[in-house]
Write a protein that holds these residues in place. Structure first.
Motif: not given
Length: 309
Positions: A169-182, A184-186, A188-193, A262-267
């Protein structure tokens, strides 16, 4: 019943046509068969029924009393068969008052369903919908018993019971959500991070087993620490906004929270791939006009979603 087992039912059509035409050649033309074929069929009819059925006279071929008595019976039987074998009446969206029941995900209900319902009501103003959660019971029993018409958005990895068929039916990309002022989160995330971060997730109330995210981590020998399980996306996103945790969710859902919190998208890590959603229905009812129409509309809606990005 013994006679029926030995009787070629195709001969009944020949019998009715011969009774109407009273002429072998004209009957052959009517049935698009050869004259010898009709003569042979008449011979078989006479042998099977032990009656001459049609006899040559000075007025042409005339039916015997047995043939006259048989005609209305055979005509009625053929009419019943014709009615039973006729394809069902096609679904009429403009006049239908059909109520459909969909089992689906929070994601579909929040992100897709309002637009989908609006689209369908423009074509079928009298229909309505009930929404249920996807559960193992829905997949194993509710589809077969017609308590649910279709399952929308079920993960393609989920094993389905016999008789339940799925359509991509439909594919949807996974993304991460992080606090805007976090800090520790860049971007884009590697699998280990990703595995090392704290996580917020939706509580598993479906009983369908590990999420695609956990399944991916397990394949790579990794795990994650979940600090909060929430019942809905908005509550989970609020937790993300006020903590150092991240949340993984379909992109279109995540984008809804950017203007609200106050959140942002992270790959997300590329290893997570995409959420691959399917439509599931029971094979027993897949050809029913209303269900076939709904299935086609869901596929067309997915095409529209892909076209609009």
């Amino acid at each position: 019943m013994r006679l029926l087992r030995q009787f070629d039912l195709n001969l009944l059509l020949v019998f009715v046509t011969l009774m109407h035409e009273r002429h072998v050649t004209r009957a052959a033309e009517k049935l698009h068969l050869s004259q010898p074929a009709i003569s042979h069929a008449l011979k078989r009819l006479r042998e099977a029924l032990d009656d001459p059925l049609l006899v040559r006279t000075e007025q042409g071929m005339q039916p015997t009393p047995r043939a006259q008595a048989l005609l209305p019976v055979v005509q009625q039987a053929l009419a019943v068969l014709q009615e039973g074998l006729t394809p069902p009446v096609s679904f009429a969206p403009l006049t239908s008052t059909r109520r459909f029941t969909l089992a689906t995900t929070d994601y579909f209900e929040e992100v897709m369903y309002p637009a989908f319902l609006s689209r369908l009501l423009a074509k079928a103003p009298g229909i309505s919908f009930a929404i249920e959660l996807i559960t193992p019971e829905v997949l194993s029993n509710a589809l077969e018993s017609r308590q649910v018409d279709m399952v929308v958005g079920v993960d393609s990895r989920i094993a389905l019971p016999g008789g339940v068929v799925k359509t991509a039916w439909l594919d949807e990309a996974w993304v991460c959500l992080s606090a805007l002022d976090n800090p520790d989160i860049g971007a884009r995330l590697s699998l280990a991070a990703f595995a090392q971060a704290s996580h917020v997730e939706l509580a598993d109330i479906s009983g369908l087993g590990p999420t695609p995210i956990d399944h991916c981590l397990e394949q790579h020998g990794l795990g994650r620490r979940v600090i909060s399980q929430n019942l809905n996306y908005l509550a989970a996103a609020r937790v993300v906004a006020l903590t150092g945790a991240i949340m993984t969710l379909p992109r279109r859902m995540a984008e809804r929270f950017i203007s609200l919190l106050p959140v942002r998208l992270v790959e997300a890590p590329v290893e997570l791939g995409a959420l691959t959603m399917t439509l599931a229905q029971h094979e027993l009812y897949a050809k029913e006009p209303a269900i076939a129409w709904l299935h086609a509309e869901l596929l067309a809606f997915a095409d529209t979603v892909r076209a609009t990005g």
